[in-house]
Design a protein around this motif. Sequence first.
Motif, short mmCIF file in Angstrom:
data_model
loop_
_atom_site.label_atom_id
_atom_site.label_comp_id
_atom_site.label_asym_id
_atom_site.label_seq_id
_atom_site.Cartn_x
_atom_site.Cartn_y
_atom_site.Cartn_z
N GLU A 190 2.28 0.95 -1.70
CA GLU A 190 2.83 1.71 -0.58
C GLU A 190 3.25 0.78 0.55
OE1 GLU A 190 0.37 5.13 0.31
OE2 GLU A 190 0.68 5.87 -1.75
N GLU A 191 2.40 -0.20 0.88
CA GLU A 191 2.67 -1.03 2.06
C GLU A 191 3.71 -2.12 1.81
OE1 GLU A 191 -1.20 -2.48 3.19
OE2 GLU A 191 -1.99 -0.43 3.35
N VAL A 192 3.77 -2.61 0.59
CA VAL A 192 4.67 -3.74 0.33
C VAL A 192 5.91 -3.31 -0.46
CG1 VAL A 192 4.84 -6.03 -0.71
CG2 VAL A 192 2.73 -5.34 0.44
N LEU A 193 5.69 -2.52 -1.52
CA LEU A 193 6.84 -2.10 -2.33
C LEU A 193 7.47 -0.81 -1.83
CD1 LEU A 193 5.44 -2.81 -5.92
CD2 LEU A 193 6.47 -4.41 -4.29
N ALA A 194 6.90 -0.20 -0.80
CA ALA A 194 7.40 1.06 -0.25
C ALA A 194 7.47 2.14 -1.33
CB ALA A 194 8.78 0.87 0.40
N MET A 195 6.45 2.12 -2.20
CA MET A 195 6.44 3.00 -3.36
C MET A 195 5.18 3.85 -3.35
SD MET A 195 6.87 1.85 -7.33
CE MET A 195 5.20 1.31 -7.72
N PRO A 196 5.33 5.16 -3.09
CA PRO A 196 4.14 6.01 -3.07
C PRO A 196 3.61 6.21 -4.49
CG PRO A 196 6.12 7.35 -2.88
CD PRO A 196 6.57 5.90 -2.87
N VAL A 197 2.30 6.33 -4.62
CA VAL A 197 1.72 6.52 -5.95
C VAL A 197 0.67 7.62 -5.91
CG1 VAL A 197 2.06 4.12 -6.69
CG2 VAL A 197 -0.05 4.75 -5.50
N THR A 227 16.76 -7.55 14.61
CA THR A 227 16.72 -7.75 13.16
C THR A 227 15.33 -7.44 12.63
OG1 THR A 227 18.40 -9.48 13.34
CG2 THR A 227 17.13 -9.40 11.31
N LYS A 228 14.31 -7.96 13.31
CA LYS A 228 12.94 -7.71 12.85
C LYS A 228 12.59 -6.22 12.93
CE LYS A 228 10.73 -12.14 13.40
NZ LYS A 228 9.60 -12.85 14.03
N GLU A 229 13.01 -5.59 14.02
CA GLU A 229 12.78 -4.14 14.15
C GLU A 229 13.46 -3.40 13.01
OE1 GLU A 229 12.61 -3.89 19.04
OE2 GLU A 229 14.30 -3.00 17.95
N LEU A 230 14.68 -3.82 12.71
CA LEU A 230 15.44 -3.12 11.67
C LEU A 230 14.79 -3.32 10.30
CD1 LEU A 230 17.82 -1.28 11.23
CD2 LEU A 230 19.31 -3.28 11.00
N LEU A 231 14.31 -4.54 10.05
CA LEU A 231 13.63 -4.79 8.77
C LEU A 231 12.39 -3.89 8.65
CD1 LEU A 231 13.89 -8.71 8.54
CD2 LEU A 231 15.01 -7.05 7.03
N ASP A 232 11.64 -3.79 9.73
CA ASP A 232 10.45 -2.91 9.72
C ASP A 232 10.85 -1.46 9.49
OD1 ASP A 232 8.79 -5.01 10.16
OD2 ASP A 232 8.53 -4.65 12.32
N GLN A 233 11.93 -1.07 10.17
CA GLN A 233 12.39 0.31 10.06
C GLN A 233 12.84 0.63 8.63
OE1 GLN A 233 15.50 1.11 12.90
NE2 GLN A 233 15.87 3.18 12.08
N ILE A 234 13.55 -0.31 8.02
CA ILE A 234 14.00 -0.10 6.63
C ILE A 234 12.79 0.04 5.72
CG2 ILE A 234 15.17 -1.19 4.68
CD1 ILE A 234 17.04 -2.56 6.76
N GLN A 235 11.81 -0.86 5.91
CA GLN A 235 10.59 -0.81 5.09
C GLN A 235 9.94 0.57 5.20
OE1 GLN A 235 9.33 -3.65 3.29
NE2 GLN A 235 7.72 -2.37 2.42
N THR A 236 9.78 1.04 6.43
CA THR A 236 9.14 2.33 6.67
C THR A 236 9.95 3.48 6.08
OG1 THR A 236 8.35 1.43 8.76
CG2 THR A 236 8.20 3.82 8.49
N GLU A 237 11.25 3.44 6.29
CA GLU A 237 12.08 4.56 5.83
C GLU A 237 12.23 4.59 4.31
OE1 GLU A 237 14.54 4.81 10.03
OE2 GLU A 237 15.68 4.90 8.15
N LEU A 238 12.18 3.42 3.68
CA LEU A 238 12.23 3.41 2.21
C LEU A 238 11.02 4.15 1.65
CD1 LEU A 238 13.39 -0.19 1.17
CD2 LEU A 238 14.70 1.93 1.02
N LEU A 239 9.86 3.90 2.26
CA LEU A 239 8.65 4.59 1.81
C LEU A 239 8.75 6.09 2.08
CD1 LEU A 239 5.76 4.58 0.67
CD2 LEU A 239 4.92 4.09 2.97
N GLU A 240 9.24 6.42 3.28
CA GLU A 240 9.37 7.85 3.61
C GLU A 240 10.31 8.57 2.65
OE1 GLU A 240 10.58 7.89 7.69
OE2 GLU A 240 8.58 7.32 8.41
#
Lengths: 433, 433
Positions: free
Chosen positions: A144-151, A336-349
């Motif tokens: 979940e935290e790294v691959l943005a993949m819920p299980v 850029t860092k904010e956007l990377l974090d945002q992408i990570q979060t939104e991929l999981l969502e």
Amino acid sequence: MIIWKHIQAELDRRFKETGVENVYMPMFIPESLLNKEKDHVEGFAPEVAWVTHGGSNPLQERLCVRPTSETLFCDFYKNLIQSYRDLPKVYNQWCSVVRWEKETRPFLRSREFLWQEGHTAHATAEEAEERTVLMLNVYADFCEEVLAMPVVRGKKTEKEKFAGAEATYTIEALMHDGKALQSGTSHNFGDGFARAFGIQYTDKDNTLQYVHQTSWGMTTRLIGAIIMVHGDDSGLVLPPKIAPVQVMVIPIQQHKEGVLEKAAALKEQLAAAGVRVKLDDTEKSPGWKFSEQEMRGIPIRIEIGPKDIEAGQCVLVRRDTREKTFVSFEELETRTKELLDQIQTELLERAKAHRDAHIYDAHNYEEFSEIIQTKPGFIRGMWCGEQSCEDKLKEDFAATARCMPFSDQEEISSVCVCCGKPAHRLVYWGKAY
Amino acid sequence: MIIWKHIQAELDRRFKETGVENVYMPMFIPESLLNKEKDHVEGFAPEVAWVTHGGSNPLQERLCVRPTSETLFCDFYKNLIQSYRDLPKVYNQWCSVVRWEKETRPFLRSREFLWQEGHTAHATAEEAEERTVLMLNVYADFCEEVLAMPVVRGKKTEKEKFAGAEATYTIEALMHDGKALQSGTSHNFGDGFARAFGIQYTDKDNTLQYVHQTSWGMTTRLIGAIIMVHGDDSGLVLPPKIAPVQVMVIPIQQHKEGVLEKAAALKEQLAAAGVRVKLDDTEKSPGWKFSEQEMRGIPIRIEIGPKDIEAGQCVLVRRDTREKTFVSFEELETRTKELLDQIQTELLERAKAHRDAHIYDAHNYEEFSEIIQTKPGFIRGMWCGEQSCEDKLKEDFAATARCMPFSDQEEISSVCVCCGKPAHRLVYWGKAY
């Protein structure tokens, strides 16, 4: 391979926080050793590669290329462990294993694959159970935290458990196409292997006891999962935390004065801020470069041309949504860092929303039949506990019991979704690769 | 394994500074692929492990477990490389390989061993030669700077070169007992493999050209080298840069009030300063702990007891010289780090002195005969270039040409040390494991 190295580094760090030590065992298992635990050999012998000759000489005893290394660790522990003071042993190895699959599928089922296999020995059944659950949670959190993949975390049925295990816990992910993917497993062996191999220790009261063991593994299958959870028709979509390149800087009209220099400066600026960034200064057209970085799943591309330089800004384009943002040079690192974090979060969502939209409840065979044939996804359905029902659902629909979830155990009905007899266990059913 | 992980991390960092990328190739090589380069298959076929069955079915074509992966990389490069724009390719993999040795020896010659193998493809012969030399120098510098192990850099004779190579460069180290150990090799293949496998690219003039290739490897044999260069009768002596634990804190009279607390505080103090440090707070006696950490080669032990605490100091004891130093608590980090550096430096100096004291010049067969039978070490002797002389020295004395050194080429005599004919090449001869 770089994706795998990132997975490895992040998992290894989490392992070490729980006291895991890395070791390495041989790749060959003598046939007599593989044969020691009955269920285990029955499960694996049909799918191992056999070495029969060394140079031009036939071997006295065949060796199998490890399909998994329980037997090697047991043989090692048998000599290593004498006293309660030697326990626990919490070892792991990173290696490749071989299973002679009839049908293969890139990343998901290959005859050789890279993985890690943890093998532990404990004084008590309780400790072994704790470690089994602990590692399953490490896996699930990592996904979940790294691959943005819920299980979904749960327990395998007797039919689906690992050969030789008392209990197998699993994390199950849902792919884009609605199929389930077993993404990591953790096994509690009880003292079964210890009895087969004679792994005993002297406890504090000077009595001989058998150890209790676990094993747990994750494989390069995870790369397949990343592709199938986040990818789209243009190619990969990599979660920033695992992306080999997080940002690709692409100059526009790069022959014009100052463009390449500014593009290189932006790259340096981001690299200094700890972003994994590259500059594509090849002679290809910008359009070609855009497509290429989309195919490779690079989370952000930065476009920078003469007009942007004049305006003191550049354009950040997200791979996942293709959304564009204009960012001034001063704010580049932060944004850029904010956007990377945002992408990570939104991929999981998004992956969570997709999964949750594809979980269906079935209360009887008819509902199960309709859902499984029309709606790809997980089916929640009660199960009586009989393997005959699992066999029937597999034969009728190629559906398998993915797991009995830990956190979602409610009785959505009082009868088995297959046979209609009383049932108290909720199972996630699904089709798998 | 932790030693190997340290070696791996340090080598990998140095590789990447020269543009190396990590990949992974399969562990099995189909027999037909192994057979493609004539010299290569002749060299390796007698010592490979053959997989003949998958599960219970015989395979249509035998697979060998990789003894080295030139053939796999060639098969891959054949498709990957089309144009000069695709060059160079500078790939490396960390894996294990198998060679079915008749006689094995721990760390030095095992049937399976861990290593890295770099495989590169270049547009020109010059570039390939540059890479071959570059990697040999990376290896040599690594051995001296990290393992504190001096090496002789040189070229192998035709007889001793790698199967399929045009030239093999080697680093040769001298062990405690005067035997030579080949510690890393770098091969220039010219276009031999490229012609056998059809690896061609279109150059800038649109002409088809063969690539030029190299490969280079280092193995877990290095751990054997560390043992045999630095170890003594009490056990391992690990160079601080590679030691899993650099400092072991051992409390004296640990049941007395405040001792364990102070010992733990010293440990934390050093850990915070980046030292790899552990505290042995088990119930064993201090004497037992001293012997144990000596056997394990931990560079420094710190003794701390009630009297030391009163005096505001602790005792640092070097593993290599057993020299004791009293160090005040305030100076602990600085003095420990200085001492670790000093140990690292002095281990190299001692190993260099030992090696230099065991290099002898032989001017003719009689001198060679006397030295090789009475003085373990390297023998510098001229060689005419004929393999018959190498064969004779091997048969008479089990001595082999270790290398023709790069930097030490002087004509110490005008005739071959074996046959007496004119000779212009200086060779380091020695006995090897």
